[in-house]
Design a protein around this motif. Structure first.
Motif, short mmCIF file in Angstrom:
data_model
loop_
_atom_site.label_atom_id
_atom_site.label_comp_id
_atom_site.label_asym_id
_atom_site.label_seq_id
_atom_site.Cartn_x
_atom_site.Cartn_y
_atom_site.Cartn_z
N PHE A 304 0.83 -1.21 0.00
CA PHE A 304 0.00 0.00 0.00
C PHE A 304 0.86 1.26 0.00
CE2 PHE A 304 -2.37 3.43 2.02
CZ PHE A 304 -3.54 3.42 1.28
N THR A 305 1.90 1.27 0.85
CA THR A 305 2.74 2.46 0.95
C THR A 305 3.50 2.72 -0.34
OG1 THR A 305 3.00 2.09 3.32
CG2 THR A 305 4.56 3.56 2.26
N SER A 308 0.97 3.55 -3.36
CA SER A 308 0.38 4.88 -3.30
C SER A 308 1.42 5.97 -3.55
CB SER A 308 -0.30 5.10 -1.95
OG SER A 308 0.63 5.00 -0.89
N CYS A 309 2.64 5.75 -3.06
CA CYS A 309 3.69 6.76 -3.25
C CYS A 309 4.15 6.84 -4.71
CB CYS A 309 4.88 6.46 -2.33
SG CYS A 309 4.56 6.79 -0.58
N SER A 312 1.32 8.54 -6.80
CA SER A 312 0.83 9.83 -6.30
C SER A 312 1.83 10.96 -6.45
CB SER A 312 0.43 9.70 -4.83
OG SER A 312 -0.62 8.78 -4.66
N ALA A 329 -4.74 7.87 -8.76
CA ALA A 329 -4.10 8.29 -7.52
C ALA A 329 -4.94 9.30 -6.75
CB ALA A 329 -2.73 8.89 -7.83
N LEU A 332 -6.57 8.62 -3.39
CA LEU A 332 -5.71 8.37 -2.24
C LEU A 332 -5.30 9.70 -1.61
CD1 LEU A 332 -3.37 5.67 -3.83
CD2 LEU A 332 -5.19 5.24 -2.16
N THR A 334 -2.51 10.43 -0.35
CA THR A 334 -1.11 10.74 -0.67
C THR A 334 -1.03 11.68 -1.87
OG1 THR A 334 -0.59 8.48 0.04
CG2 THR A 334 1.14 9.71 -1.07
N TYR A 335 -1.91 11.47 -2.85
CA TYR A 335 -1.91 12.33 -4.04
C TYR A 335 -2.19 13.78 -3.63
CZ TYR A 335 -3.85 14.67 -8.15
OH TYR A 335 -4.12 15.59 -9.13
#
Length: 381
Positions: A304-305, A308-309, A312, A329, A332, A334-335
């Motif tokens: 997941f980390t 998403s990174c 994003s 993205a 999420l 993070t985006y």
């Protein structure tokens, strides 16, 4: 405060694993600091090619050809001996040998398209530049030969060099400011997302996995302590852990960009990272209510980390990601965190990104409560 102290003990037990990711954040930040410092000047200077020219005649056309080549080449003096020339090419003392045959100028002025003899290092990129420069000179000269019958070599060379002296002005523009990273602070706060998300998901999910164990839940239900008190202490411990992690990473980001602390946007970066910490903590609560095994926590946290990174804009700037990736993205937090940092860097309004992150925090927190309640009801049933 038995529950609170127990949570702190579990955090302490998992501290070595979390310390590794704090170290990763520090290493990545140092690398970015050394590789992404703004340069004072951006440009291109072409290296000159070492070459030899053998001409069986002397004329203004040949002189003009050498003058044009002198911009991109250095003429070496080597005896016209096959062995010496081959050695020079082999050891890269020269890269290009040009031979101009006798009566070249006369044949060129007569429109006969005489050929030049060329020997070069195989697949050398420098050969391309020499060939292009020669073609540019000869093609321009050929236009005058065709348009002005009877033109002499001196006049032809003069006209040709005058045309080739014209240069198109080129202005070096700065990088696309939609990415907006003026200074280094946005880089450090962007990379904060990777470390913080993993550490918080690992920490909170590990605690929730312990408390969600069936035997422990039944034992806690028999304890002389209300469920409200247990829940309150649990959330207090996890929020303390999240705030300490956020404070440490935000402090490191400010330390690496200490030369920019006077920037008016510093507080905005801190605020944006704090709101992101809230949304990440909510995600960690949800994951903690969903996982059923200790091995699954690390796998989910990594997938997941990292996922998403990557999509994003943490590792790859959003400015060069495709629209389809950015649309995916945008679901999420993070985006929107990275988007907020980008807007802050160019002193634009980032309130929308901030509000969306808060909405994610509330939504994930409510979803985590619903999932946890359903699990409790299933156990009681």
């Amino acid at each position: 405060m038995q529950v609170f102290k127990l949570c702190l003990k579990i955090f302490k037990k998992n501290l070595p694993v979390m310390s590794i990711y704090f170290g990763v954040f520090i290493m990545v930040s140092i690398i970015m600091m050394s590789n992404n410092r703004p340069t004072e000047q951006a440009g291109f200077i072409q290296a000159k090619t070492r070459m030899v020219v053998f001409s069986e005649e002397s004329s203004p056309l040949i002189d003009g050809m050498k003058e044009v080549l002198s911009d991109i080449a250095v003429f070496e003096a080597i005896e016209d001996d096959e062995n010496q020339l081959q050695d020079a090419l082999y050891f890269r003392r020269i890269s290009y040998i040009l031979r101009i045959p006798e009566n070249f100028t006369e044949d060129f002025l007569a429109g006969k398209n005489p050929t030049l003899s060329v020997t070069s290092v195989p697949e050398a990129t420098s050969k391309i530049y020499i060939d292009m420069r020669l073609d540019q000179y000869l093609n321009t000269a050929n236009i005058y030969v065709n348009q002005i019958p009877g033109i002499d070599a001196q006049t032809l060379n003069t006209y040709t060099l005058e045309d080739l002296d014209y240069e198109t002005p080129v202005q070096m523009l700065e990088a696309d400011q939609t990415f907006g990273e003026e200074g280094m602070m946005p880089y450090y706060f962007n990379y904060l997302a990777y470390t913080f998300m993993f550490v918080v998901i690992m920490g909170i999910s590990t605690i929730m996995l312990v408390f969600n164990d069936l035997n422990i839940k039944r034992r806690n239900a028999c304890a002389p302590m209300s469920s409200t008190s247990v829940t309150l202490q649990f959330y207090l411990a996890t929020m303390l852990f999240s705030l300490l992690s956020w404070a440490l990473l935000a402090g490191l980001s400010l330390l690496f960009s200490r030369n920019e602390l006077s920037d008016s946007n510093t507080l905005a970066f801190i605020l944006n990272s704090f709101v992101f910490a809230l949304s990440s903590s909510s995600i960690a609560f949800l994951i903690g209510n969903l996982v059923k095994g200790r091995e699954a926590i690390s796998a989910i946290a990594n997938v997941f980390t990292l996922g998403s990174c990557f999509i994003s804009g943490v590792f790859v700037p959003q400015a060069i990601l495709t629209d389809s990736v950015l649309k995916m993205a945008s679901f999420l937090p993070t985006y929107w965190y990275v988007r907020g940092n980008t807007l802050i860097a160019i002193s634009a309004d980032f309130s929308k990104a901030l509000m969306i992150q808060l909405a994610f925090a509330v939504a994930f927190f409510i979803l985590a409560i619903v999932v946890g309640k359903k699990k409790r009801m299933a156990i009681e049933a």
